[in-house]
Design an enzyme around this catalytic site. Structure first.
Site, PDB file in Angstrom:
ATOM      1  CB  VAL A   1       1.994 -37.656 -58.190  1.00 43.72           C
ATOM      2  CG1 VAL A   1       2.766 -37.134 -57.007  1.00 43.72           C
ATOM      3  CG2 VAL A   1       2.882 -37.698 -59.430  1.00 43.72           C
ATOM      4  CD  GLU A   2      -0.695 -36.702 -63.175  1.00 47.68           C
ATOM      5  OE1 GLU A   2      -0.740 -37.515 -64.108  1.00 47.68           O
ATOM      6  OE2 GLU A   2      -0.489 -35.499 -63.329  1.00 47.68           O
ATOM      7  N   GLY A   3      -2.206 -41.139 -59.056  1.00 43.70           N
ATOM      8  CA  GLY A   3      -2.589 -42.545 -58.929  1.00 43.70           C
ATOM      9  C   GLY A   3      -1.341 -43.374 -58.730  1.00 43.70           C
TER      10      GLY A   3
END
Ligand SMILES: Cc1cc2nc3c(=O)[nH]c(=O)nc-3n(C[C@H](O)[C@H](O)[C@H](O)COP(=O)(O)OP(=O)(O)OC[C@H]3O[C@@H](n4cnc5c(N)ncnc54)[C@H](O)[C@@H]3O)c2cc1C
Length: 826
Positions: A499-501
């Site tokens: 997640v988040e990149g």
């Protein structure tokens, strides 16, 4: 002799001029003086001819008109097509964040005062009380096994506790009914919860990171703020934020979700609004959410908003009860239990005030997201990763001291000491990086590059820590059940990585490619100048920065060579750094090398900066090691330089520098141009890569962690600690204390067993036997008997009947038990 003095003076002058970024005119004068001396004193005709030629060329290059014609214009022409271009979404991402310590590292001559000025961990009384009070209480209530196995959901009473105590509004200002906590406080609260339950922290983390709350707080209209923020803070709204779709994962800006500005009917009236169609997946909290934050591309064919047809990425707020919103189904991410699922809608009409920021905010979505991401990514995952590393270190050191095989605690065996040393190193380093980054955000920074590197660094090291903990626990860590305190973290690792990149992208594309543009002192300005549509204006800007850039490059080349040849002995260390001044000097030395290689990498890769990802990934690693080392030195200072931590700092520093060298040597070895590799090797690594810390150093940092005390507590600070022996974590701590207290008595017993005086089998009570035979005193025997029972409980694993397993999987408790009360009531 005269020749030697001449050579020494000339070399010293060269380094002094280069490292101090002399102008071309100064170089020309220096070359003339050098040549004159050569001519008068030594009279070498060929060399003096070359010297005068060089001085003449340098002088000519410093004359503005000649410089423009023969230096700037050719460079401008050559670089115009070769440098990376910046798209609009990239520009928005670059402009959204701030640069700080990353820029200092890119400069090659970091100003340490800036790092040392970052506040140490500071909490207000209210924040401290929240961490020690409701946060601790929440941790006690989180029954990890029940959550991730029995219910496969977070129970309703936990949701209620979270909502009632304001956990969902930590980042919402007090003015709007939230707790208004600093980034540091949020980070510590999230870390503590995650050390007890990875699912538990997710329901708190998501509303407090990139999502409706933060977006409304920063960009919402006054009406949106007044309506939503108090409700979000009280947990009357459960938010989720939907960006990712099946065809737009890492490349989120390529979303196919669309909104069209049109007139439609809302609450019985015809109003201007947006007709939305979306298909999103992986959305955390979506199955339980009441408020959907949605990213979509907005079109305005009739130009109602006056922003043209393609308005751009826009963010909306849609109540999940709104007609046409499909929500509620669940994914099963790595067996974890927090709610996560898809959402979709077709031709769903919402009024204009559903856009975050109203019609003003239309088309501003990407900028809003990037700005929040730069700050948010610095908090959530670094907090949970650092807490996980600390928890794994605490639990594994305890277990390794308690668990014996071959008559020895396994932690005393070198093979186990190796992963234990990694655990200790990661716990110390990640906490250091977490704390300093959270303080930067608390001070108002939105560190885009640091947040990217810390995201991948912390989650990768967390993965390493969890794997090491599992290896050390053997079968005890693998067999799941209520007494297993590792599996929850193990299940969550891939979520943090993705997640988040997702990490591969964040490491190989975002950190260095964005870092070079964001944090390099000249590159962004140069590219802007090259992309300027007004050629004259562009050329003028380019000339100015190109000149400075040239001096910068030469300064770093000379600086790197000088400091690498002299092993950093003369590199800068700030005042009052006491017993670790040498590591500050090594950091200075490494920063010079990094800045030089970064420059040459950008020059060589040019437009290929986003494609040559193996190289940029290694550059990201090098930068990450410098950041980690900076954080570690800062932590040691902020902690008051505890004597017992000194060897740990040495250990971490050695490893950071060795890994840094390996990363840089990988970059240089793979430069597309062989001459560049040939030139850079001697400048940056004249004696090869530095070595990792030695085996003996590993023992020094592990042994004190294998017993209770200040060292172990400092290493694992601010995670949930239990003194309740009925839970696995509390039992570990109590047993560790008992093991240490009973050490002498145990040795006596072991000796008696080895002599054959006492037999240790299931069919007899060997402790009683030892007492009867006078090997142990009554008290020693009593303590050892207690310890034996405790150890048996520590090493025990859970077992289940086949029916129990089938029942819990096929028929979990009713879903009603897992709803927050206000949602269940609706
Ligand atoms: C449990 C979970 C919770 C989530 N929660 C949310 C949420 O609440 N809201 C939300 O909007 N999204 C959420 N996501 C989505 C998450 O942000 C995406 O999964 C992530 O962005 C990656 O997208 P993807 O899974 O489609 O992978 P892909 O984009 O298909 O990537 C696959 C792999 O390729 C790599 N890759 C892709 N492009 C490049 C490139 N240019 N260079 C190098 N490597 C590249 C990636 O790093 C990755 O390793 C969640 C995902 C999960 C699994």
């Amino acid at each position: 002799m005269a020749e030697l003095i001449f050579v020494v003076i000339s070399v010293a002058a060269f380094f002094a001029l280069a490292m101090n970024r002399a102008t071309l005119r100064t170089w020309a004068i220096a070359a003339a003086v050098f040549t004159l001396a050569l001519q008068i004193g030594l009279g070498f005709p060929l060399w003096t001819f070359l010297g005068w030629l060089l001085a003449g060329l340098l002088f000519a290059a410093s004359v503005p008109d000649l410089k423009r014609k023969y230096v700037t214009l050719p460079a401008y022409g050559a670089l115009k097509g070769a440098m990376p271009t910046i798209s609009e979404t990239e520009r928005e991402a670059l402009e959204a964040g701030t640069s700080g310590w990353d820029a200092e590292l890119f400069s090659g001559t970091p100003d340490f005062a800036k790092l040392r000025r970052v506040a140490p961990i500071t909490l207000t009384d209210e924040e401290r009380a929240f961490l020690d009070g409701p946060t601790n209480e929440l941790c006690k209530r989180l029954d990890d096994w029940r959550i991730r196995h029995t219910l496969h959901d977070v129970p309703g009473d936990v949701w209620d506790f979270v909502c009632d105590n304001g956990f969902l509004g930590m980042l919402i200002s007090k003015e709007h009914g939230g707790l208004g906590f600093s980034a540091q406080a949020q980070s510590l609260v999230l870390g503590k919860i995650s050390s007890k339950s990875a699912d538990g922290v997710t329901i708190v983390m998501v509303p407090n990171s990139l999502g409706p709350g933060e977006l409304i707080e920063k960009y919402g209209t006054e009406t949106q703020k007044a309506h939503y923020l108090p409700r979000l803070a009280r947990g009357e709204e459960i938010p989720c934020f939907a960006l990712t779709g099946p065809f737009s994962g890492s490349d989120a800006a390529a979303m196919r979700d669309v909104g069209v500005v049109t007139r439609g009917t809302h609450e019985g009236k015809e109003v201007l609004g947006v007709r939305l169609t979306w298909d999103k997946r992986y959305i955390t909290l979506a199955p339980k959410a009441t408020l959907l934050g949605l990213a979509f591309r907005l079109f305005d064919p009739d130009n109602h908003l006056g922003k043209g047809e393609d308005v751009g990425i826009t963010l909306g707020l849609i109540p999940t009860g709104h007609e046409g919103v499909e929500i509620g189904r669940r994914h099963l991410p790595a067996g974890a239990a927090f709610p996560n699922g898809p959402t979709s809608g077709r031709d769903v009409f919402v009024p204009m005030d559903a856009i975050i920021g109203g019609s003003e905010g239309a088309g501003q979505g990407w900028r809003m997201l990037m700005s929040c991401l730069a700050a948010g990514r610095s908090i959530s995952l670094p907090a949970t990763s650092a807490a996980c590393a600390k928890a794994m270190a605490r639990r594994s050191t305890a277990y390794a001291r308690i668990r014996k095989q071959f008559g020895l605690p396994i932690g005393f065996m070198e093979g186990v000491e190796e992963p234990l040393a990694r655990l200790v190193e990661n716990a110390y380093g990640l906490e250091a990086a977490r704390a300093v980054t959270a303080s930067m955000v608390s001070a108002g920074e939105k560190p885009a590059v640091i947040s990217a590197l810390l995201k991948y660094l912390s989650t990768e090291r967390m993965r390493q820590s969890v794997n090491d903990a599992l290896d050390i626990h053997g079968g005890r860590g693998i067999c799941d059940g209520p007494s297993n305190y590792i599996q929850g973290a193990y299940q969550m690792v891939p979520v943090g990585i993705t997640v988040e990149g997702a990490n591969i992208l964040t490491r190989t594309l975002i950190t260095f490619a964005q870092g070079a543009l964001r944090s390099h002192p000249y590159l962004f300005a140069e590219i802007e100048a090259l992309q300027d549509t007004d050629r004259e204006r562009g050329l003028e800007k380019f000339e100015h920065t190109f000149d400075d850039h040239r001096a910068f490059l030469l300064s770093n080349a000379a600086g790197a060579l000088f400091h690498n040849l002299t092993f950093g002995t003369f590199a800068h260390a700030p005042q009052n750094t006491g017993d670790v001044a040498r590591w500050w000097r090594q950091l200075s030395r490494a920063a010079r090398s990094f800045a030089l290689v970064a420059d040459v990498t950008v020059a060589l890769l040019g437009g290929g900066l986003k494609v040559k990802q193996k190289i940029t990934g290694r550059m990201a690693d090098a930068l990450a090691e410098l950041y980690l080392l900076s954080s570690i030195l800062k932590r040691y200072e902020d902690d008051g330089r505890p004597k017992e931590d000194r060897k740990l700092v040495d250990y971490c520093a050695r490893n950071c520098l060795a890994r840094f060298d390996v990363a840089l040597s990988g970059v240089i070895d793979n430069f597309p141009s062989r001459w560049a590799a040939w030139l850079m090797g001697p400048l940056v690594l004249p004696f090869g890569a530095r070595r990792l810390a030695r085996d003996k150093d590993g023992k020094d940092i592990v042994r004190p962690a294998l017993q209770p005390g200040a060292y172990r507590d400092r290493l694992t600070r601010d995670i949930y600690a239990s003194d309740n022996e009925t839970d696995g974590i509390g039992l570990l701590e109590a047993t560790l204390a008992k093991v240490v207290a009973c050490e002498e008595a145990e040795k006596k017993l072991e000796r008696a067993i080895r002599r054959g005086e006492v037999r240790r089998f299931h069919d007899n009570d060997w402790i009683k036997d030892a007492e009867t035979k006078g090997v142990l005193t009554v008290e020693e025997a009593r303590n050892l008997a207690e310890l034996r029972d405790m150890v048996a409980r520590v090493i025990a694993v859970d077992d289940f009947s086949a029916a129990e397993l089938a029942r819990t999987h096929a028929n979990p408790q009713s879903a009603g038990d897992t709803q927050p009360k206000h949602i269940a009531a609706e």
